[in-house]
Design an enzyme around this catalytic site. Structure first.
Site, PDB file in Angstrom:
ATOM      1  N   GLU B  47      25.079  34.918 133.100  1.00  0.00           N
ATOM      2  CA  GLU B  47      24.851  33.848 132.130  1.00  0.00           C
ATOM      3  C   GLU B  47      26.023  33.606 131.181  1.00  0.00           C
ATOM      4  O   GLU B  47      26.050  32.618 130.468  1.00  0.00           O
ATOM      5  CB  GLU B  47      23.562  34.098 131.341  1.00  0.00           C
ATOM      6  CG  GLU B  47      23.533  35.337 130.476  1.00  0.00           C
ATOM      7  CD  GLU B  47      22.977  36.555 131.213  1.00  0.00           C
ATOM      8  OE1 GLU B  47      23.028  36.587 132.453  1.00  0.00           O
ATOM      9  OE2 GLU B  47      22.504  37.487 130.510  1.00  0.00           O
ATOM     10  N   ASN B  48      27.007  34.479 131.182  1.00  0.00           N
ATOM     11  CA  ASN B  48      28.188  34.190 130.373  1.00  0.00           C
ATOM     12  C   ASN B  48      29.086  33.153 131.029  1.00  0.00           C
ATOM     13  O   ASN B  48      30.069  32.733 130.422  1.00  0.00           O
ATOM     14  CB  ASN B  48      28.972  35.470 130.056  1.00  0.00           C
ATOM     15  CG  ASN B  48      29.427  36.185 131.302  1.00  0.00           C
ATOM     16  OD1 ASN B  48      28.652  36.389 132.241  1.00  0.00           O
ATOM     17  ND2 ASN B  48      30.686  36.555 131.349  1.00  0.00           N
TER      18      ASN B  48
END
Lengths: 231, 218
Positions: B47-48
């Site tokens: 998710e980064n």
């Protein structure tokens, strides 16, 4: 329009005690490290910092915590930092924890002229306390408001004198949304080129969102969790 | 015998399907990537800001600009793509990611999950967990059945602050595979050599046990 400033000193002119700053980066990846060093030098106090994380003890936003320059942190995850923990537990530091996706979208909304939006993230948890709940498609959502900042400070890989920015790898993270949400946005870049040298097809952040751009003097680019496999 | 962490990861890997985009949380979930069944293709989202996350780099090939959500150095696979955090959570919230695997401190029989905060202890934050559990259609929780004191973490009601409500559908522990529906846990499989009685005794929540409970097959 030429947005280039000479150096970090010139770039950070106007940042004062009590202001709200956005700082790009995820962990130590893609943080504006030259600007953070300058904020330490300026010793501005009582800052509200909006940043996904709070750095580590001796790098990133941890440096501002050491000097007790931060009054309030707005983040999604703040582990990895002993001084942070001490200040938070002693009540010196105010902390607002918000889900990572909501943080990103609140910054994007702030830059995009959307005052608030509904998201399912956090419904039924303490994050939802005091927030309006509405059902869409049978599912409860909570109202989250936009975030803006007096200054947004972002870090890009390449930039041009127009303020157009290109990011590298996962160092992009929060930088593009924060660039949009700053009243004044400062970009520090590893490589600064004349207008026309970046391919307009491959620019991530259009220069309209950037007011000042400079080439960072040095980038340490510290790795937080060096993990390798064996051959 | 109860599974170890690798066993839990291997069992969860059996749930992967060809063509899925998958988000793996920190801890046991990360290990799932090592046991993708042969003949299927999945792509991992972190998710980064990466889709197409590859294995850890070889020594000397680490790139500070290429990390996962646990801040570990990673590599990118062929066809990988990088993006900003708003786009990343658009993929998650918009249900473009087919499976989310994450750890938990507690789950309850109505599908609630608690995994971000222990009152009285240092609060580190929820990171992306609340966004993930609120939106994912298909969530598998990888966790231990009980805590170090032997108390069940498979509960009627969570005691810790919640990360999300009514969202967990499947739980894989060192002892069992459980499904959650209609406000109950259903025992689907047991770890090789683990008795139904042991699972019952370590499950505080309401557990529906069929006449025959197959062992996991590896």
């Amino acid at each position: 329009m030429n947005k280039q400033v000479k150096n970090v000193e010139e770039a950070l002119v106007g940042i004062e005690d009590g202001m709200t700053l956005m700082l790009g980066g995820f962990g130590l990846c893609g943080i504006p490290e030259n600007s953070i060093a300058q904020l330490v030098k300026l010793n501005v106090k009582n800052l509200t910092c909006i940043s996904n994380n709070a750095g580590v003890d001796d790098f990133g936003l941890g440096l501002l915590l050491q000097g007790k320059q931060i009054k309030k942190m707005i983040s999604s995850y703040v582990g990895e930092n002993a001084e942070f923990e001490r200040q938070m537990l002693s009540g010196e530091l105010e902390v607002d924890l918000i889900p990572q996706g909501s943080l990103a979208e609140r910054c994007r909304a702030g830059g995009a002229g959307i005052p608030a939006f509904f998201t399912p993230a956090g419904f039924g948890t303490e994050v939802a306390e005091g927030k309006e709940v509405r059902i869409f498609n049978g599912k409860p959502h909570i109202l989250e408001s936009a975030l803006t900042a007096d200054f947004a400070i972002v870090k890009a890989w390449k930039g041009d004198t127009e303020g157009n920015l290109v990011f590298k790898g996962t160092a992009r993270n929060f930088n593009p949304m924060m660039a949009m949400a700053g009243k004044i946005t400062i970009a520090e870049v590893e490589e600064l080129v004349p207008a026309g040298e970046l391919d307009p097809n491959f620019i991530h952040t259009p220069g309209i969102f950037v007011q000042r751009i400079f080439k960072g003097e040095k980038f340490e680019k510290r790795i937080e969790q060096r993990t390798v496999r064996t051959k | 015998m109860a599974l170890d962490k690798i066993g839990i990861a291997k069992r969860i890997a059996q749930e992967l399907r060809d063509g899925w985009y998958v988000n793996l949380g920190i801890g046991i979930p990360t290990l799932v990537a090592n046991y993708i069944p042969e003949g299927i293709e999945v792509e991992f989202q972190s998710e980064n800001g990466i889709l197409g996350m590859g294995p850890f780099p070889f020594e000397g090939e680490e790139d500070a600009d290429l990390i996962n959500a646990g801040k570990q150095t990673i590599t990118a696979t062929k066809g990988a793509v990088f993006f900003d955090s708003a786009t990343s959570f658009a993929m998650i919230r918009g249900q473009h990611v087919q499976l989310t695997v994450l750890g938990a401190m507690e789950v309850s029989q109505n599908g609630d999950i608690a995994n971000w905060k222990i009152p009285g202890k240092m609060v580190k934050g929820m990171g992306g967990a609340m966004d993930l559990v609120a939106s994912a259609e298909n969530i598998i929780v990888a966790m231990m059945h009980s805590n170090k004191e032997g108390e069940s973490k498979i509960l009627k009601k969570c005691s810790l602050p919640l990360t999300g409500v009514g969202c967990v559908k499947k739980v894989v522990t060192e002892l069992a595979v459980l499904e959650i529906k209609d406000g109950k846990f259903y025992l689907i499989e047991r770890a090789p050599g683990v008795s139904v009685e042991e699972i019952k005794s370590k499950t505080e929540g309401d557990l529906v046990v069929p006449d025959f409970v197959p062992e996991m097959v590896f």
